[in-house]
Enzyme design. Structure first.
Site, mmCIF file in Angstrom:
data_model
loop_
_atom_site.group_PDB
_atom_site.id
_atom_site.type_symbol
_atom_site.label_atom_id
_atom_site.label_comp_id
_atom_site.label_asym_id
_atom_site.label_seq_id
_atom_site.Cartn_x
_atom_site.Cartn_y
_atom_site.Cartn_z
ATOM 1 N N GLU A 8 16.758 -4.510 22.318
ATOM 2 C CA GLU A 8 17.370 -5.531 20.712
ATOM 3 C C GLU A 8 18.588 -5.234 20.538
ATOM 4 O O GLU A 8 19.157 -5.752 19.783
ATOM 5 C CB GLU A 8 16.551 -5.343 19.566
ATOM 6 C CG GLU A 8 14.550 -6.242 20.108
ATOM 7 C CD GLU A 8 13.787 -6.092 18.884
ATOM 8 O OE1 GLU A 8 14.354 -6.531 17.155
ATOM 9 O OE2 GLU A 8 13.184 -5.847 18.929
ATOM 10 N N ASP A 80 10.577 -4.216 20.957
ATOM 11 C CA ASP A 80 10.215 -3.524 19.347
ATOM 12 C C ASP A 80 8.485 -3.879 19.602
ATOM 13 O O ASP A 80 8.000 -5.285 19.982
ATOM 14 C CB ASP A 80 10.254 -3.652 18.128
ATOM 15 C CG ASP A 80 11.750 -2.858 17.770
ATOM 16 O OD1 ASP A 80 11.921 -2.280 18.521
ATOM 17 O OD2 ASP A 80 12.452 -2.884 16.517
ATOM 18 N N ASP A 82 5.508 -5.321 18.039
ATOM 19 C CA ASP A 82 5.267 -5.906 17.027
ATOM 20 C C ASP A 82 5.720 -7.124 17.256
ATOM 21 O O ASP A 82 5.421 -7.372 18.150
ATOM 22 C CB ASP A 82 5.878 -5.294 15.691
ATOM 23 C CG ASP A 82 7.419 -5.515 15.286
ATOM 24 O OD1 ASP A 82 7.582 -5.925 15.879
ATOM 25 O OD2 ASP A 82 8.017 -5.278 14.668
ATOM 26 N N GLU A 84 7.177 -9.628 15.687
ATOM 27 C CA GLU A 84 8.701 -9.249 15.715
ATOM 28 C C GLU A 84 8.873 -9.698 17.309
ATOM 29 O O GLU A 84 9.736 -10.221 17.959
ATOM 30 C CB GLU A 84 9.829 -9.819 14.784
ATOM 31 C CG GLU A 84 9.147 -9.506 13.440
ATOM 32 C CD GLU A 84 9.201 -11.231 12.940
ATOM 33 O OE1 GLU A 84 10.488 -11.769 14.115
ATOM 34 O OE2 GLU A 84 8.881 -11.956 12.516
ATOM 35 N N TYR A 304 7.948 4.876 16.324
ATOM 36 C CA TYR A 304 7.661 3.504 15.072
ATOM 37 C C TYR A 304 7.847 3.480 14.117
ATOM 38 O O TYR A 304 6.180 4.055 13.339
ATOM 39 C CB TYR A 304 7.464 2.460 16.523
ATOM 40 C CG TYR A 304 7.611 1.251 15.464
ATOM 41 C CD1 TYR A 304 9.196 0.958 16.256
ATOM 42 C CD2 TYR A 304 6.942 0.035 15.144
ATOM 43 C CE1 TYR A 304 9.384 -0.016 15.987
ATOM 44 C CE2 TYR A 304 7.606 -1.648 15.125
ATOM 45 C CZ TYR A 304 8.441 -1.138 15.528
ATOM 46 O OH TYR A 304 8.846 -2.544 15.225
ATOM 47 N N ARG A 306 6.857 0.681 11.820
ATOM 48 C CA ARG A 306 5.759 -0.205 11.005
ATOM 49 C C ARG A 306 4.481 0.061 11.685
ATOM 50 O O ARG A 306 4.276 -0.164 12.928
ATOM 51 C CB ARG A 306 6.801 -1.799 11.610
ATOM 52 C CG ARG A 306 8.188 -1.861 11.061
ATOM 53 C CD ARG A 306 8.264 -3.460 10.672
ATOM 54 N NE ARG A 306 9.885 -3.202 10.255
ATOM 55 C CZ ARG A 306 10.933 -3.022 11.162
ATOM 56 N NH1 ARG A 306 11.564 -2.549 11.875
ATOM 57 N NH2 ARG A 306 12.036 -3.181 10.736
ATOM 58 N N HIS A 351 -0.725 1.226 17.325
ATOM 59 C CA HIS A 351 0.036 3.013 18.005
ATOM 60 C C HIS A 351 -0.027 3.658 16.570
ATOM 61 O O HIS A 351 -0.851 3.095 15.166
ATOM 62 C CB HIS A 351 1.367 2.271 17.907
ATOM 63 C CG HIS A 351 2.458 1.488 16.499
ATOM 64 N ND1 HIS A 351 3.529 1.835 15.591
ATOM 65 C CD2 HIS A 351 2.741 0.445 16.285
ATOM 66 C CE1 HIS A 351 3.626 1.308 14.663
ATOM 67 N NE2 HIS A 351 3.369 -0.245 15.704
#
Length: 550
Positions: A8, A80, A82, A84, A304, A306, A351
């Site tokens: 990203e 990433d 997640d 998104e 990570y 989130r 995670h």
């Protein structure tokens, strides 16, 4: 032939390309590459089919990716870990398959996921790619569709009804605004209630401050003494009864344990950064993203950012435990495994907790590399991680009870003190704790009475929400996700629906008008249950137990 890896951010691309070597080309999408158009984005009559368009300004990033295809034999999407990130990976894959089918003919498109930016984690993920998880993509698509149906239906209505076209409604934003408005109404309706606390000052080597626990054989409660007249009447009796000294009726010592807190999940990190440093959720997530991505092309410093999980990655535990022994000694080590309380596992929990990628990197070693706020946040994460694997702090609490020497049935006064016996995890957290030796007093001792203490109080209205209490309440009610909290609060401030005064939120006049209108006309859609149930539905799509169409 090279393998093309797509991430990203450009900073992440540079770091990862360095890890992977000459056989890999790493390019960045710079966030999402496609979005829903403003009109005709979703077709409810056609199984809610969704149309996407390229986000303006992303043409250059897409061009670089498509130009690199000719020298590529495999495409690995490493966005990433997640919803998104999964959705971005799918958008890249779908764009290549629909617009550049000839260029990717015979080439595999795979998905790689890593939860920290380190050479080992990246190489391991790239070596074992998987397919795109469509349940996660469907969950993200559903969220986008629902947000579109909700916001794009209600916001234009607000534009027509209220001056300014700066208005917006949202399925998470509007309940959050409602909560702030409701709290303000509670504050305005609040009527303070008077109450008094009584105590006695005694003398034994030093002054001992006690509080009245029992009066005339009745336990003293918060509102037992509700007026000055009553207090004066009681005080005269107590002073007369206590003047001949206070007799010790009991001395009780008890060992108290204080456990370390669990490692950080996203919402608690935001709450703690707000409470300790005054960071807004937005600033916390900005610093956390910078620490995750790595500075100046170096390794990421934290895992990570989130996550709903409090579990530490099993591979990191031995290194953390070894560091505790090195710095503090084996007597401070307590091998702990924190477990998530939730039964349902969604992508945010797939995670571990937020921890340093390498516990051996001490905060002090980063003073010249990080900004002041980044260093504060890294220190907070490092400290919390270390503390989680350390022994409890042990205190000895001494509670002493006194009665008037000549009138033992008149009253009971109590005093307590605590002394730190073993610091445990406090050695690393350096928290301020109450730590005093108790006075040298034994049962049946008679202590000098100095005077009575009388203090008037009034009950306080409920406090306005600040960042920490807002995030805590949103999480408890199941409204939104940790990754959305920063955006919700900053959007309400930007729309001028709420005002931050002394770091607490107060609704503006316009915020009240908008919230009251939505609450009276669309109560079903901005209540906590609707929003919380929708989050549950999105999680159910993530784990494959519900469908997007449902």
């Amino acid at each position: 032939m090279k393998k093309l890896v797509i991430v990203e951010s450009p900073a992440k691309a540079r770091t990862i390309e360095k890890y992977l070597g000459v056989d890999y080309k790493v390019l960045a999408t710079i966030g999402h590459i496609r979005e829903l158009p403003k009109k005709d984005a979703i077709d409810p009559e056609n199984d809610y089919a969704m149309t996407y368009v390229t986000i303006p300004g992303k043409e250059e990033a897409i061009k670089k990716i498509t130009e690199a295809l000719k020298d590529t034999d495999e495409i690995i999407l490493a966005t990433d870990p997640d919803r998104e990130g999964e959705a971005i990976a799918w958008h890249v894959s779908d764009l290549l398959k629909t617009k550049h089918a000839k260029k990717i003919a015979g080439k595999e498109i795979k998905r790689a996921v890593f939860y920290e930016i380190s050479k080992e984690a990246v190489n391991e993920a790239i070596a074992e790619p998987r397919d795109i998880t469509m349940d996660l993509v469907q969950s993200q698509e559903t969220r986008r569709a629902l947000d579109r149906h909700f916001g794009f239906s209600l916001s234009p209505l607000l534009w027509r009804l209220f001056p300014s076209n700066n208005h917006s409604a949202g399925r998470v934003q509007s309940p959050a605004l409602r909560m702030i408005v409701e709290r303000e109404k509670e504050i305005e309706a609040f009527s303070p209630q008077e109450y008094w606390t009584l105590g006695a000052l005694l003398q034994k080597e030093k002054t001992i401050e006690t509080k009245l626990l029992v009066y005339e054989n009745e336990p003293v409660k918060k509102f037992t003494f509700g007026s000055k007249a009553l207090v004066e009447s009681v005080a005269s009796k107590l002073e007369a009864g206590c003047n001949s000294g206070m007799k010790v009726t009991s001395v009780v010592t008890k060992t108290i344990k204080r456990k370390p807190k669990s490692p950080f999940r996203t919402s608690v990190l935001m709450q703690q950064a707000s409470a300790k440093f005054g960071f807004t959720p937005k600033e916390t997530m900005r610093c956390a993203q910078s620490l995750f991505a790595g500075k100046g092309g170096g390794d990421g410093l934290i895992t990570y950012i989130r996550t709903d999980s409090i579990e530490i990655d099993a591979t990191k535990l031995p290194l953390i435990q070894k560091k505790i022994i090195t710095l503090y000694g084996e007597e401070f080590l307590e091998r702990r495994k924190f477990k998530n309380k939730k039964e349902a596992i969604n992508i945010q929990e797939a995670h571990g907790a937020i921890t340093p990628t390498d516990i051996n990197i001490l905060p002090d070693s980063l003073k010249t590399e990080l900004s002041e706020n980044e260093l504060k946040l890294y220190s907070l994460i490092w400290t919390r991680t270390m503390a989680s694997q350390m022994k409890d702090a042990l205190f000895e609490r001494t509670t002493i009870e006194f009665v008037p020497n000549n009138e033992p049935d008149l009253a009971v006064f109590s005093f307590s003190e605590q002394e730190l016996l073993f610091p445990g995890y406090l050695l690393v957290t350096k928290e301020d704790v109450h730590n005093n030796k108790p006075p040298n007093i034994k049962k049946n001792d008679v202590i000098d009475f100095l005077n009575l203490t009388k203090e008037q109080h009034f009950t306080d209205p409920p406090p306005r929400y600040n960042d920490a209490s807002m995030i805590k309440t949103l999480e408890e009610k199941g409204i939104g996700r940790p990754s959305t909290y920063a955006g919700i609060l900053s959007r309400l401030v930007e729309r001028e629906y709420i005002i931050s005064k002394q770091k607490r939120y107060e609704p503006s006049d316009m915020g009240r008008l908008v919230s009251n209108f939505l609450n009276s006309s669309f109560a079903d859609y901005i209540n906590d249950e609707f929003t919380s149930k929708m989050e549950g539905d999105l999680d159910a799509i993530s784990n494959g137990s519900k469908s997007k169409k449902e």
